[in-house]
Write a protein that holds these residues in place. Structure first.
Motif, PDB file in Angstrom:
ATOM      1  N   GLY A 189      94.672 144.694  -8.043  1.00 38.12           N
ATOM      2  CA  GLY A 189      94.887 144.079  -9.137  1.00 38.12           C
ATOM      3  C   GLY A 189      96.493 144.031  -9.605  1.00 38.12           C
ATOM      4  O   GLY A 189      96.837 143.802 -10.388  1.00 38.12           O
ATOM      5  N   ASP A 242      91.570 136.463  -7.439  1.00 39.07           N
ATOM      6  CA  ASP A 242      90.188 135.982  -7.934  1.00 39.07           C
ATOM      7  C   ASP A 242      90.026 134.588  -7.054  1.00 39.07           C
ATOM      8  O   ASP A 242      90.739 133.624  -7.217  1.00 39.07           O
ATOM      9  CB  ASP A 242      90.432 135.911  -9.347  1.00 39.07           C
ATOM     10  CG  ASP A 242      90.170 136.917 -10.035  1.00 39.07           C
ATOM     11  OD1 ASP A 242      89.722 137.850  -9.523  1.00 39.07           O
ATOM     12  OD2 ASP A 242      90.614 137.132 -11.296  1.00 39.07           O
ATOM     13  N   GLY A 243      88.789 134.728  -6.581  1.00 36.07           N
ATOM     14  CA  GLY A 243      88.128 133.357  -6.070  1.00 36.07           C
ATOM     15  C   GLY A 243      89.008 132.985  -4.855  1.00 36.07           C
ATOM     16  O   GLY A 243      88.500 131.706  -4.209  1.00 36.07           O
ATOM     17  N   ARG A 276      84.120 142.953  -5.693  1.00 36.37           N
ATOM     18  CA  ARG A 276      84.696 141.782  -6.082  1.00 36.37           C
ATOM     19  C   ARG A 276      83.928 140.516  -5.885  1.00 36.37           C
ATOM     20  O   ARG A 276      84.118 139.543  -6.077  1.00 36.37           O
ATOM     21  CB  ARG A 276      85.905 141.239  -5.104  1.00 36.37           C
ATOM     22  CG  ARG A 276      87.174 142.841  -5.211  1.00 36.37           C
ATOM     23  CD  ARG A 276      88.061 142.498  -6.473  1.00 36.37           C
ATOM     24  NE  ARG A 276      88.905 141.438  -6.559  1.00 36.37           N
ATOM     25  CZ  ARG A 276      89.501 140.844  -7.432  1.00 36.37           C
ATOM     26  NH1 ARG A 276      89.905 141.601  -8.522  1.00 36.37           N
ATOM     27  NH2 ARG A 276      90.071 139.651  -7.373  1.00 36.37           N
ATOM     28  N   TYR A 281      82.472 139.242  -3.191  1.00 37.53           N
ATOM     29  CA  TYR A 281      82.808 138.569  -1.700  1.00 37.53           C
ATOM     30  C   TYR A 281      81.500 138.761  -0.934  1.00 37.53           C
ATOM     31  O   TYR A 281      81.292 137.940  -0.102  1.00 37.53           O
ATOM     32  CB  TYR A 281      84.080 138.704  -0.936  1.00 37.53           C
ATOM     33  CG  TYR A 281      85.253 138.182  -1.834  1.00 37.53           C
ATOM     34  CD1 TYR A 281      85.290 137.029  -2.176  1.00 37.53           C
ATOM     35  CD2 TYR A 281      86.204 139.200  -2.540  1.00 37.53           C
ATOM     36  CE1 TYR A 281      86.775 136.358  -2.682  1.00 37.53           C
ATOM     37  CE2 TYR A 281      87.204 138.766  -2.983  1.00 37.53           C
ATOM     38  CZ  TYR A 281      87.702 137.486  -3.301  1.00 37.53           C
ATOM     39  OH  TYR A 281      88.737 137.042  -3.894  1.00 37.53           O
TER      40      TYR A 281
END
Ligand code: SF4
Lengths: 619, 83
Positions: A51, A542-543, A614, A616
């Motif tokens: 991050g 993110d994503g 996270r 995933y």
């Protein structure tokens, strides 16, 4: 134990405190990641806290030669640099030739890791064991080429210097690192990270010898490698022209970036091709350390705006600061090249930004009042104006300095359709609407839309440009071979340009290092690195995943309007087909995330907890 | 009526393009039709001419429109680059 080819230690520098320390180069790091790009990927994963903002003290820059760098053999002058990219927010790296990389080895290091932020504009001086920060003084604010010259005068000719220009100081997200008066680590905005860290230059000098496991055999093999290169039939045909040689061909097959990739055939290509370069501007050939095939062309060019001397232009610059902005005279491309080099701007992203701005202007999405002048295709003054505004972050330049993706979000209209990028990194010199293997290569390149991980367009031409079968497979194969050179610290152009056989590298690696690795073992390392860089981007964004792998809408929705590729387009459905095939073959999920089994198989089990945290990987 | 003299040439492919050339990229001898260009010769063999940028004939760079002559030593140069 110090293996051959390795200096045995990694230098860590904290710019905030000015302190430095060395740590031994771990045997497991060597075994699993080899060097160069492999060290960059692993050290970024280990040392950047998840991050972290690209512009922050915790972000690091890794500068890493490879085990074959600086050793007597063809193309052994390459260095790899990496960081969390401000251009993409993902894994970012770039590669550079010249003489900087061998000097790092001679100074005693397998890699340099830089963190923190210097309290004032500084240069980092590494003189073997003496590591110090000095005030940048009059080089802060200076152009990259000028600053390198001044630093050579200040420190001595025998220092090898990598430096940023004003674009880096002003945090342009595609600012490059410059060295040897015209070699760049151009991509992913590493120069901006240096600028944020108040780091103008890294200056290195060393005199140590590189240990070699089997010196006699390695020397004999290297001598044979040089002889083989010089004896290749392509040697004499390619070397005088360098990479500019390919302009005519890319144009002929309808893949040449033209007017912001709206077209793929440039009617003015004969004024900017390899022949024009050699006949009209080239003075001499210029090469990197140990290079038998110098691709650099040092040139002199006169235009209406003045006269310049510059290393280049090479193919990518000709494509993006030539066809993509419709400049049709090699002198003008050389001029724009020189401007970008001094400003410290990546010519690929810079040429994209200029083309994008001109198209916006032509479509009325940018006005004369907003821009500060009229912009036009084929107008050198427009291009130079934009490059200078970008580097200074003035007016329209401030918008363009964040890259075309971010700029399109601010400019609006339908400009996002023709912001030509993947993951936020601008597209390099091969349009791919009629080249599916090249298209999937760009879509899945780990740093964004860059060609050098997999240059597959000849495969498209050879196997049929309208069918999708086998195209992802080829991209994957090349994504393991080509970046392996970046881990070894070698130039790949002897292989790709004159057909120098890969077996040579497989033979020489154990002779230098003493590590009994076969070529397949090294390719396995390359696959490990590829999966790790993907995991890093997933951890940081993110994503992250499939949605980050699509090309711009222009390439999926607008058939090429004219030229050899007229009518060709790769629809979103076709891109999806390529992606599904690619992910399946890689052992990734259909969302583009490395699967647990694949990660375990590659010895990357340590990333699983973070990817699970996270969301995933579902447990 | 006299028959035209046969045109014999040697052909080598540079680098990877040899994979797509009949018989591979190593030097081979071919017989050509008089007046045939390199491009026509490749098309007759069923080789995609887009695979090659140009040729080097007897050490000189030539376009694929070069008319082949008896004894020509032809190196076919494919685009292999990509930085
Ligand atoms: S081919 Fe070009 S990039 Fe590679 S080592 Fe030689 S000069 Fe450097």
């Amino acid at each position: 134990m110090t293996l051959g080819g390795y200096m045995g230690k990694i230098l860590h520098v904290d710019l905030t405190t000015g302190e430095s320390l060395t740590v031994p180069t771990g045997e497991d790091l060597i075994r699993d990641y080899v060097g160069g790009r492999g060290f960059v990927a692993k050290l970024l994963w280990d040392l950047v806290p998840p991050g972290t903002e690209p512009f922050s003290e915790d972000n690091i820059v890794v500068i890493a030669p490879g085990p074959l760098t600086g050793v007597y053999m063809p193309g052994s002058g390459k260095v790899h640099m990496g960081t969390k990219s401000p251009a993409t927010g993902c894994y970012g790296d770039s590669n550079m030739g010249g003489h900087f990389s061998p000097e790092i080895k001679y100074a005693g290091y397998d890699a340099i890791v830089i963190k923190g932020k210097a309290p004032e504009p500084s240069i980092l001086v590494i003189d073997e064991d003496s590591v110090r920060l000095e005030g940048a003084g009059d080089v802060w604010g200076a152009g990259a080429i000028t600053a390198e010259k001044r630093l050579k005068e200040r420190l001595g000719e025998d220092f090898q210097i990598a430096v940023i220009g004003p674009a880096g100081e002003n945090l342009v997200k595609y600012a490059c690192i410059s060295h040897d008066f015209g070699r760049q680590a151009g991509r992913t905005g590493i120069g901006a990270v240096w600028g944020w860290k108040n780091l103008k230059a890294v200056c290195v000098r060393g005199s140590r010898s590189i240990p070699i496991a089997k010196p006699r055999e390695a020397f004999d093999k290297a001598k044979e490698m040089y002889a083989t290169c010089y004896g290749k039939p392509g040697f004499k045909a390619w070397t005088p022209y360098g990479t500019a040689e390919v302009v005519n061909w890319v144009n002929k097959v309808g893949a040449f970036p033209t007017r912001n990739f709206s077209e793929t055939y440039f009617e003015g290509h004969e004024g900017i091709n390899g022949q024009a370069l050699v006949d009209r501007v080239k003075l001499i050939d210029k090469g990197c350390f140990g290079c038998p095939t110098p691709c650099g062309k040092y040139s002199k060019a006169k235009t209406s705006l003045g006269e310049v001397r510059v290393e280049g232009p090479e193919y990518e610059t000709i494509a993006l600061l030539g066809g993509n902005v419709a400049l049709s005279q090699i002198e003008e491309v050389a001029y724009a090249n020189a401007v970008a080099d001094e400003l410290g701007l990546d010519t690929i992203s810079g040429g994209n930004a200029a083309g994008f701005a001109i198209e916006c202007f032509k479509k009325g999405l940018l006005t004369e009042e907003q821009v500060g002048r009229v912009l036009d295709w084929g107008d050198l003054a427009s291009v130079v104006y934009l490059l200078e505004k970008i580097a200074k972050r003035e007016g329209i330049g401030d918008i363009l300095a964040d890259g075309v993706k971010a700029a399109s979000e601010r400019i609006g209209g339908d400009s996002e359709r023709f912001a030509i990028q993947v993951k936020g990194l601008e597209w390099s010199g091969y349009e791919a609407r009629w080249a599916p293997s090249m298209m999937i290569s760009y879509m899945t390149c780990d740093v964004g839309a860059h060609h050098n991980r997999s240059w597959a367009i000849t495969h498209d031409v050879a196997t049929g440009r309208d069918n999708l079968e086998g195209k992802s497979e080829k991209a994957i194969e090349l994504q393991h071979i080509r970046p392996l050179f970046d881990a070894l610290g070698l130039c790949r152009l002897q292989w790709v340009e004159i057909g120098f056989e890969l077996e040579n590298y497989a033979e020489v690696f154990p002779l230098v290092t003493g590590i009994e690795a076969r070529w397949e073992d090294l390719l396995r390392v390359s696959e490990r690195i590829w999966n790790l860089t993907r995991a890093f981007s997933a951890r940081e964004v993110d994503g992250f995943g499939r949605l980050w792998d699509y090309p711009p809408r222009r390439f999926m929705e607008e058939p090429v309007p004219s030229g050899p590729a007229e009518g060709k387009v790769l629809t979103r459905e076709q891109c999806d087909h390529l992606l599904d095939d690619y992910y399946d073959r890689r052992g990734w999920t259909r969302e583009g995330i490395p699967g647990e089994d694949k990660l375990e198989e590659l010895g990357l089990g340590f990333v699983i907890p973070e990817l699970t945290r996270r969301g995933y990987i579902l447990k | 009526m006299s028959h035209p003299e046969p045109v014999r040439i040697t052909v080598t492919c540079m680098g990877h393009s040899g994979c797509y050339f009949p018989g591979g990229g190593e030097t081979q001898v071919f017989e050509c039709v008089p007046g045939e260009t390199i491009e026509m010769f490749l098309e007759r063999l069923g080789v995609n001419t887009d695979l090659f940028m140009y040729a080097v004939v007897g050490g000189e760079k030539r376009e694929l429109s070069h008319v082949l002559r008896d004894g020509d030593d032809v190196l076919l140069v494919s685009p292999l680059m990509g930085g």
